[in-house]
Design a protein around this motif. Structure first.
Motif, PDB file in Angstrom:
ATOM      1  N   ARG A 138      56.927 -53.405 -26.564  1.00  0.00           N
ATOM      2  CA  ARG A 138      56.562 -52.669 -25.354  1.00  0.00           C
ATOM      3  C   ARG A 138      57.580 -52.894 -24.256  1.00  0.00           C
ATOM      4  N   GLN A 178      51.286 -67.043 -25.105  1.00  0.00           N
ATOM      5  CA  GLN A 178      50.863 -66.144 -26.172  1.00  0.00           C
ATOM      6  C   GLN A 178      51.052 -66.798 -27.537  1.00  0.00           C
ATOM      7  N   SER A 223      52.182 -60.494 -35.561  1.00  0.00           N
ATOM      8  CA  SER A 223      50.947 -59.878 -35.049  1.00  0.00           C
ATOM      9  C   SER A 223      50.843 -59.905 -33.536  1.00  0.00           C
ATOM     10  N   VAL A 224      51.436 -60.895 -32.900  1.00  0.00           N
ATOM     11  CA  VAL A 224      51.188 -61.088 -31.472  1.00  0.00           C
ATOM     12  C   VAL A 224      52.455 -60.911 -30.635  1.00  0.00           C
ATOM     13  N   PRO A 267      54.844 -57.212 -31.270  1.00  0.00           N
ATOM     14  CA  PRO A 267      54.265 -56.003 -30.677  1.00  0.00           C
ATOM     15  C   PRO A 267      54.384 -55.980 -29.146  1.00  0.00           C
ATOM     16  N   GLN A 268      54.230 -57.146 -28.518  1.00  0.00           N
ATOM     17  CA  GLN A 268      54.366 -57.191 -27.058  1.00  0.00           C
ATOM     18  C   GLN A 268      55.823 -57.044 -26.646  1.00  0.00           C
TER      19      GLN A 268
END
Lengths: 276, 282
Positions: free
Chosen positions: A198, A173, A190-191, A194-195
């Motif tokens: 979760r 990623q 941004s990447v 956020p993951q």
């Protein structure tokens, strides 16, 4: 020959494996029931009811126990959670930084605040901070102090959780983001983060439950009547009325929040498990 | 269709190559993976890099956009030296698209968002423009109808085509492909190769690490065979695949083809012998 032997052995004792299992389970139930019966028989139910379950007294607690005490508990918890989350995020990123001193600082912070009882942190914020910085007011009064104390404690745990979450995001990623021209910091924001969030929502919700209970330590900061939360409120009224019913009701109020939250955590965990 | 003419109008075609690698070395600890690579790829050229696993071909590709930092040597893309310590690597990478074996789509974003986020955050494009470019490129890879889907709901082949569209949406001058079909089920390979083939015909400069010999033979302008961290052979597909001049290339190609051949032979032998025996006894 040997096969026949092993096949016959259980029958020789007269019991199949299933029969043995049901006998063993039956014995466990019997022991459990006996223990409960013994407790029920020896406890003084009358006094217990008088001391903990005075319905009239319980009624008098309302609506204040909800509108004041539970409301304050929730406010303390949320402010501490938000502060802890922000601080925990910063510490997690420091922990993963390529800059050595950041990593060490974050490591030291985590070790200290994970190793100290929350109670000590509350005393520290309530006593040591005003002594060290005379004249300075922690903004937000008691709410600010609680947010600070709860935040300091929870940040250490949340930092480790968030770090683990960030590291659980596959390396590809970051590579994909960098190959598209993202800077490292931008890719993180941004990447990756956020993951990571979760992944860490279930453990962070668990942390929220822990904070909810730890907010009872507010009483060591010294609070006004209007600032009392569930535990202090229950204790105060218990001593005023010389009866423990308020403590029972306060306890039920905690469960009113923690049980559904625990349910939510399990749902989130199950969902996260499915997604994988 | 206008792309090839635009490409040929570029000064790069008449002189400086689009990609130039010179004296490239890369070590991981004591393990020297690349031992002096010199390679030039002209604008609009399609170069396939083949070789056994561990030959350093993926590392070479990853050095071209500095996902791996070379130990020694230089890498130029479009005239900019990437290995210059003062270069703004993020700015150069915008001009280099990369497609990975594992797709690496952003799983928390929809297909369209996968294409718009980099455009907006990196290129600073507005919402409407980014969405328009995203739609164009999804159409280009034949996945316009998946715009709102999430990566997890797509097949591997579809995910890889979205990954190609995501790279193309940035308007790159060069595309790097790192074994783009190796993680795909065999029946899904064709769609991805078709997209790459079209891209090659449109004049994109492409460097492709692959095991797809048919693709290399039909689409590549040049094939580079690597082994042991060096380039062993570099020439047209006819030369390198059709008529290799080095023993190592021949060995690699025969091993690539042999398992199938051996299987067939063994299969016929195995089936033949007992079958024949049975026929006789009957």
């Amino acid at each position: 020959m040997s096969e026949a032997d092993t096949g016959l052995r259980p029958r020789r004792s007269g019991l199949s494996r299933r029969q043995k299992r049901s006998i063993s389970r039956g014995a466990q139930y019997a022991v459990f029931l006996a223990a409960v019966a013994a407790l029920a028989a020896t406890a003084d139910w009358g006094r217990l009811r008088n001391q903990f379950a005075q319905v009239e007294l319980a009624k008098q607690l309302f609506p204040d126990i909800i509108t004041l005490a539970l409301k304050n508990t929730v406010l303390y918890t949320l402010s501490g959670f938000v502060f802890g989350l922000v601080l925990g995020m910063v510490i997690a990123l420091m922990r993963l930084s390529s800059v050595g001193p950041y990593r060490w600082l974050a490591g030291v912070y985590i070790e200290i605040f994970r190793g100290l009882p929350a109670l000590l942190i509350f005393v520290f914020v309530g006593v040591a901070v005003p002594l060290a910085f005379p004249g300075t007011e922690i903004p937000g009064g008691t709410y600010g102090k609680v947010a600070l104390a709860l935040g300091l404690v929870s940040a250490a745990y949340m930092a480790e959780t968030i770090r683990a979450g960030i590291q659980a995001v596959p390396k590809g990623q970051m590579e994909a983001a960098r190959s598209l021209g993202f800077s490292h910091a931008r890719a993180m924001v941004s990447v990756i983060v956020p993951q990571a969030f979760r992944i860490v929502i279930p453990p962070l919700t668990n942390e929220l439950v822990l904070l909810f209970k730890d907010s009872s330590l507010v009483l060591f900061l010294g609070v006004t009547l209007q600032e009392r939360e569930l535990a202090k409120f229950g204790r105060d009224l218990a001593s005023q009325t010389a009866n423990s019913t308020p403590i029972l009701v306060a306890g039920l109020c905690y469960l009113l929040v923690t049980v559904p939250l625990g349910f939510v955590v399990r749902r989130l965990e199950a969902k996260a498990g499915e997604a994988k | 269709m206008s792309t090839p003419t635009e490409k040929s109008a570029r000064p790069a075609r008449s002189g400086t190559p689009e990609i130039r690698v010179s004296g490239l070395h890369k070590s991981f600890g004591d393990n020297e993976v690349l031992r002096g690579i010199d390679l030039e790829i002209g604008a609009g050229e399609v170069v396939c890099v083949i070789g056994p696993s561990g030959s350093g071909k993926s590392t070479l590709l990853r050095c071209v956009n500095l996902l791996e930092e070379p130990t020694r040597g230089q890498v130029f893309v479009g005239g900019t030296e990437l290995t210059d310590p003062d270069v703004d690597i993020d700015a150069v990478r915008r001009r280099i698209g990369m497609v990975f074996q594992q797709f690496n789509l952003f799983p928390h974003l929809s297909v369209t968002e996968n294409l718009t986020l980099p455009q907006r955050r990196v290129l600073g494009r507005g919402k409407a423009e980014a969405a328009k470019v995203a739609a164009e490129n999804l159409r280009r890879v034949g996945l316009a109808e998946k715009a709102d889907a999430f990566p997890a709901s797509l097949s591997g082949g579809q995910q890889q085509r979205v990954a190609i569209a995501r790279a193309l949406a940035m308007g790159p001058e060069v595309m790097l492909f790192d074994e783009p079909t190796s993680a795909l089920d065999p029946e899904l390979v064709g769609d991805v190769l078709a997209v790459m083939r079209r891209l090659a015909h449109e004049g994109m400069t492409m460097m492709v690490v692959t095991h797809e010999m048919t693709f290399a033979r039909e689409v590549a302008d040049r094939v580079v065979f690597m082994d042991g961290g060096v380039i062993v052979e570099d020439g047209t597909p006819e030369q390198v695949i059709g008529n290799p001049s080095h023993e190592r290339t021949r060995h690699f190609l025969s091993r690539l083809l042999d398992p199938a051949m051996a299987d067939v032979e063994e299969g016929t032998d195995g089936a033949g012998a007992p079958g024949g025996g049975a026929a006789k006894t009957l």
